[in-house]
Design a protein around this motif. Sequence first.
Motif, short mmCIF file in Angstrom:
data_model
loop_
_atom_site.label_atom_id
_atom_site.label_comp_id
_atom_site.label_asym_id
_atom_site.label_seq_id
_atom_site.Cartn_x
_atom_site.Cartn_y
_atom_site.Cartn_z
N SER A 91 37.83 42.79 41.63
CA SER A 91 36.81 43.25 41.51
C SER A 91 37.34 44.27 43.67
O SER A 91 37.92 43.55 43.91
N SER A 94 35.32 43.94 46.36
CA SER A 94 36.20 42.07 47.55
C SER A 94 37.40 42.88 48.03
O SER A 94 37.60 42.73 49.03
N THR A 182 33.30 37.08 41.73
CA THR A 182 32.93 39.02 41.11
C THR A 182 31.93 40.07 42.17
O THR A 182 32.03 39.39 42.99
N GLY A 183 32.44 41.05 41.65
CA GLY A 183 31.56 42.01 42.63
C GLY A 183 30.98 43.43 41.92
O GLY A 183 32.02 43.27 40.72
N SER A 184 30.27 43.53 42.25
CA SER A 184 29.74 44.71 42.02
C SER A 184 29.10 45.70 43.04
O SER A 184 28.88 45.64 44.04
#
Length: 193
Positions: A91, A94, A182-184
């Motif tokens: 990610s 992050s 996880t990231g967005s």
Amino acid sequence: MRPVLHGASANWAAGRARAREQVDWEQWRERAKAIRTDAIAHLPELLEQLCERIEAAGGTVHRAQTGAAARRIVAELCAQRGLERAIKSKSMLSEEIGLNDALEAAGIDVVETDLGEWILQLLGDRPSHILAPAVHLSAERVAELFSEHSGTRLDAADTRKLVGYARGALRAAFLAGDVGITGSTSRSRRRAR
């Protein structure tokens, strides 16, 4: 490092050339550009739709205006639940906000799941490329690292054994993990930082 990067560059160029022979490259490129442009134009409603779907599936959405706020939210959520081991997907968000360091400072062990990111984590190194974070490392260096961690001599030429070691170690980490991360992010949020 120079020979490793030249080799990777040549492999990427060859792969791109093969792809161009198999598909209408320009058509795909224009389609991707149109999809991206449309998504950016409709970003607020797409984000709301994502939030609604997450909540409808039983999830909770947390919004952060800054990297510091995002780090605090994630660390607090882990602490409230007594989580000690985070398994983290690749990610850029992050990476940009320094989430790993914040979690580790909060006493949470973080394991990267992307092979290149995991290799770099074991080395205490930083990514050198967005798509291929460990592209600057030779197979010999990776074999040396895996040998140190496995306690078994691994040969750089035996990629099956190198991959097998990584799969086994990461599978064990997945099974031992308390939380997956996880990231967005949205482009507008990144600009507001």
